[in-house]
Scaffold this motif. Structure first.
Motif, PDB file in Angstrom:
ATOM      1  N   UNK A  80     -52.758 -56.460  51.680  1.00  0.00           N
ATOM      2  CA  UNK A  80     -53.626 -57.119  50.881  1.00  0.00           C
ATOM      3  C   UNK A  80     -55.140 -57.254  51.455  1.00  0.00           C
ATOM      4  N   UNK A  81     -55.145 -57.694  52.736  1.00  0.00           N
ATOM      5  CA  UNK A  81     -56.627 -57.785  53.353  1.00  0.00           C
ATOM      6  C   UNK A  81     -57.694 -56.215  53.118  1.00  0.00           C
ATOM      7  N   UNK A  82     -56.748 -55.337  53.235  1.00  0.00           N
ATOM      8  CA  UNK A  82     -57.647 -54.071  52.912  1.00  0.00           C
ATOM      9  C   UNK A  82     -57.850 -53.841  51.288  1.00  0.00           C
ATOM     10  N   UNK A  83     -57.294 -54.760  50.380  1.00  0.00           N
ATOM     11  CA  UNK A  83     -57.386 -54.518  49.055  1.00  0.00           C
ATOM     12  C   UNK A  83     -56.302 -53.134  48.639  1.00  0.00           C
ATOM     13  N   UNK A  84     -55.436 -53.285  49.389  1.00  0.00           N
ATOM     14  CA  UNK A  84     -54.217 -52.156  49.134  1.00  0.00           C
ATOM     15  C   UNK A  84     -53.022 -52.766  48.867  1.00  0.00           C
ATOM     16  N   UNK A  85     -52.893 -53.815  48.416  1.00  0.00           N
ATOM     17  CA  UNK A  85     -51.676 -54.472  47.986  1.00  0.00           C
ATOM     18  C   UNK A  85     -51.539 -54.213  46.307  1.00  0.00           C
ATOM     19  N   UNK A  86     -50.794 -53.142  45.991  1.00  0.00           N
ATOM     20  CA  UNK A  86     -50.728 -52.759  44.858  1.00  0.00           C
ATOM     21  C   UNK A  86     -49.413 -52.686  44.097  1.00  0.00           C
ATOM     22  N   UNK A  87     -49.180 -52.754  42.661  1.00  0.00           N
ATOM     23  CA  UNK A  87     -47.736 -52.481  42.194  1.00  0.00           C
ATOM     24  C   UNK A  87     -47.446 -51.037  42.560  1.00  0.00           C
ATOM     25  N   UNK A  88     -46.383 -50.657  42.175  1.00  0.00           N
ATOM     26  CA  UNK A  88     -46.071 -49.381  42.046  1.00  0.00           C
ATOM     27  C   UNK A  88     -46.511 -48.342  40.788  1.00  0.00           C
ATOM     28  N   UNK A  89     -46.802 -49.232  39.752  1.00  0.00           N
ATOM     29  CA  UNK A  89     -47.472 -48.705  38.724  1.00  0.00           C
ATOM     30  C   UNK A  89     -48.956 -48.337  39.176  1.00  0.00           C
ATOM     31  N   UNK A  90     -49.589 -49.347  39.712  1.00  0.00           N
ATOM     32  CA  UNK A  90     -51.089 -48.989  40.299  1.00  0.00           C
ATOM     33  C   UNK A  90     -51.310 -48.092  41.231  1.00  0.00           C
ATOM     34  N   UNK A  91     -50.121 -48.028  42.196  1.00  0.00           N
ATOM     35  CA  UNK A  91     -50.077 -46.969  43.238  1.00  0.00           C
ATOM     36  C   UNK A  91     -49.976 -45.586  42.390  1.00  0.00           C
ATOM     37  N   UNK A  92     -49.316 -45.401  41.397  1.00  0.00           N
ATOM     38  CA  UNK A  92     -49.167 -43.911  40.599  1.00  0.00           C
ATOM     39  C   UNK A  92     -50.472 -43.879  40.222  1.00  0.00           C
ATOM     40  N   UNK A  93     -51.043 -44.932  39.363  1.00  0.00           N
ATOM     41  CA  UNK A  93     -52.395 -44.631  38.798  1.00  0.00           C
ATOM     42  C   UNK A  93     -53.500 -44.446  39.526  1.00  0.00           C
ATOM     43  N   UNK A  94     -53.703 -45.103  40.523  1.00  0.00           N
ATOM     44  CA  UNK A  94     -54.771 -45.249  41.377  1.00  0.00           C
ATOM     45  C   UNK A  94     -54.356 -44.086  42.797  1.00  0.00           C
ATOM     46  N   UNK A  95     -53.252 -43.894  43.220  1.00  0.00           N
ATOM     47  CA  UNK A  95     -53.041 -42.902  44.441  1.00  0.00           C
ATOM     48  C   UNK A  95     -52.499 -41.751  43.791  1.00  0.00           C
ATOM     49  N   UNK A  96     -51.517 -41.689  43.208  1.00  0.00           N
ATOM     50  CA  UNK A  96     -51.032 -40.197  42.947  1.00  0.00           C
ATOM     51  C   UNK A  96     -51.767 -39.721  41.883  1.00  0.00           C
ATOM     52  N   UNK A  97     -52.295 -40.257  41.020  1.00  0.00           N
ATOM     53  CA  UNK A  97     -53.228 -39.520  40.114  1.00  0.00           C
ATOM     54  C   UNK A  97     -54.595 -38.976  40.699  1.00  0.00           C
ATOM     55  N   UNK A  98     -54.861 -39.638  42.046  1.00  0.00           N
ATOM     56  CA  UNK A  98     -56.022 -38.913  42.733  1.00  0.00           C
ATOM     57  C   UNK A  98     -56.024 -37.564  43.120  1.00  0.00           C
ATOM     58  N   UNK A  99     -54.526 -37.352  43.209  1.00  0.00           N
ATOM     59  CA  UNK A  99     -54.069 -35.667  43.685  1.00  0.00           C
ATOM     60  C   UNK A  99     -54.250 -34.892  42.212  1.00  0.00           C
ATOM     61  N   UNK A 100     -54.009 -35.251  41.397  1.00  0.00           N
ATOM     62  CA  UNK A 100     -54.413 -34.566  40.068  1.00  0.00           C
ATOM     63  C   UNK A 100     -55.838 -34.517  39.809  1.00  0.00           C
ATOM     64  N   UNK A 101     -56.543 -35.494  40.016  1.00  0.00           N
ATOM     65  CA  UNK A 101     -58.127 -35.246  39.875  1.00  0.00           C
ATOM     66  C   UNK A 101     -58.682 -34.403  41.026  1.00  0.00           C
ATOM     67  N   UNK A 102     -58.074 -34.334  42.064  1.00  0.00           N
ATOM     68  CA  UNK A 102     -58.653 -33.512  43.238  1.00  0.00           C
ATOM     69  C   UNK A 102     -58.396 -32.216  42.845  1.00  0.00           C
ATOM     70  N   UNK A 103     -57.355 -31.733  42.329  1.00  0.00           N
ATOM     71  CA  UNK A 103     -57.116 -30.349  41.753  1.00  0.00           C
ATOM     72  C   UNK A 103     -58.117 -30.210  40.484  1.00  0.00           C
ATOM     73  N   UNK A 104     -58.421 -31.198  39.717  1.00  0.00           N
ATOM     74  CA  UNK A 104     -59.533 -31.073  38.566  1.00  0.00           C
ATOM     75  C   UNK A 104     -60.911 -30.691  39.197  1.00  0.00           C
TER      76      UNK A 104
END
Length: 441
Positions: free
Chosen positions: A69-93
């Motif tokens: 949480x102190x690093x603003x990185x306490x996220x739900x699994x849904x948010x980790x997927x939307x903010x984290x995993x989807x960044x990989x998709x956008x990297x390819x974009x």
């Protein structure tokens, strides 16, 4: 069959195929049909679980929080997927955008003008249709009222084309279609992604923290320096990419933008190598997991489905994806071709473009993301928007399949006919826009 001569230049041949060591699973995950199929399977699984007697477990899993949480990185699994995993998709974009601008169709303005204009039209008209339906006017003659300005946060939902799904549909249909159609779709989708990235960055980012944004420049700069020196070591690049993502996320700008920036940083001669390594992870894990956590909507049976689709939010999205995308892409293409010196390849018919314009209405991954950003995960409007995205995309895909399947049969007959070797440049041609310099034109 004659072998191709081997090249010893890493820049000219960044990905070296090894038939002995090649991993067949990774090779399968790089194919367009498999990526689209996994995305569809994850969506069906999410919908089935969210509407089963065990729905509580699905939503509890999606809301399970992990991180610091102190690093603003306490996220739900849904948010980790939307903010984290989807960044990989956008990297390819980002890699695709960089390659297109430096060495692809977008390098030459004369060749890029038609698909760029088509992409812009395919973004503008769906947005206008959605706004019209939801700005209190409703749909004249239908008795369907609008709901006012509170729903306008979703104006950008129907503007995106899902390149994974669209290419998967095209790959299933295509045996004899002109290569020009795929080039058109790829170029249009790349420009569409660029517009969507700008929309997310400028309209769906909140609470900007300039210090964190400036801090992101440091790891991004080091990442850029290393890749420009042809460094490919994951143990050096991955921590810098993760740090860039974390700072961008903390800055208030949506974290997927970090993926695009990192993709832009990679030189073109390394882009294919990076894409070759990362696409299996993106297509086989990152995007399906995002779809799994994002597409789970509790419908409440057939009455619930009907109620969701009766919401002006859903009506606007379905109309925009099915009609807005098709008319926007086709109409802009026709207008540019008829009013400027840009033109299509002579071997392409306008009905081919019509089929592809319908296919552009397959909006999924980015549309789901914008729905969550605009309405908030799990809100009634978010759920209705997701139902509409799935419905509109399915209708657009089916309509496009009917048109393109018919055209595929036409080109197959041409290919096997008496003049099969002479198709006017359509079958093997490329989509192009030419600037004619003749003074008499």
């Amino acid at each position: 069959m004659a072998r191709r001569p081997r090249t010893t230049s890493p820049a000219a041949n960044p990905v070296r195929a090894n038939p002995v060591r090649a991993n067949p699973v990774l090779a399968i995950l790089r194919t367009e049909t498999v990526g689209g199929s996994l995305l569809l399977a994850a969506t069906v699984l999410a919908l089935a679980w969210a509407n089963s007697p065990f729905a509580g477990a699905y939503f509890a899993l999606r809301e399970l929080k992990l991180g610091y949480a102190p690093w603003h990185l306490e996220l739900s699994l849904g948010n980790w997927a939307a903010d984290g995993l989807l960044a990989v998709f956008f990297f390819l974009a980002g890699l695709e955008l960089k390659r297109e601008f430096v060495a692809g169709e977008l390098r030459n303005p004369a060749k890029a003008i038609v698909p760029v204009a088509a992409a812009a039209g395919g973004v503008a008209l769906p947005a206008l249709i959605y706004v019209f339906v939801n700005l209190g006017a409703g749909i004249p003659g239908t008795g369907i009222p609008g709901t006012g300005a509170q729903t306008l946060q979703g104006w950008a939902i129907p503007t995106a084309t899902d390149i994974a799904f669209a290419l998967a549909v095209l790959a299933v249909i295509n045996t004899h279609l002109p290569a020009a159609l795929r080039v058109f779709l790829l170029t249009l989708a790349v420009v569409d992604d660029l517009i969507a990235i700008g929309i997310i960055a400028f309209f769906y980012s909140h609470g900007l923290e300039p210090v964190m944004l400036l801090a992101a420049v440091v790891p991004l700069g080091l990442f850029t320096l290393l890749v420009r020196k042809q460094v490919r070591s994951w143990y050096l690049l991955l921590p810098l990419a993760a740090a860039t993502w974390a700072f961008v996320h903390a800055s208030g700008i949506h974290a997927t933008v970090a993926g695009v920036l990192l993709g832009f940083a990679v030189p073109v001669n390394l882009a294919q190598s990076f894409e070759h390594r990362i696409r299996p992870f993106s297509a086989g894990f990152a995007v399906p997991v995002f779809a799994f956590f994002s597409a789970g909507v509790s419908l409440g049976g057939v009455p619930g489905l009907g109620a969701a689709l009766a919401d002006p939010v859903a009506i606007g999205i379905v109309l925009a994806l099915v009609a807005g995308k098709a008319v926007g892409v086709f109409g802009t293409t026709f207008l540019v071709a008829k009013t400027t010196r840009a033109r299509l390849d002579d071997g392409l018919a306008w009905v081919d473009v019509a089929g592809l314009s319908l296919l552009a209405g397959v909006g999924f991954t980015v549309s789901l993301l914008i729905a969550e950003l605009g309405f908030g995960t799990g809100s009634p409007q978010d759920d209705h928007a997701k139902v509409a995205i799935l419905t509109g995309s399915l209708i657009a895909a089916l309509l496009a399949a009917v048109v393109l399947k018919s055209r595929n049969r036409h080109y197959r007959r041409v290919a096997h006919g008496e003049n099969g070797d002479d198709d006017g440049g359509g079958i093997g041609g490329v989509f192009r826009a030419e600037i004619t310099t003749s003074e008499g034109e």
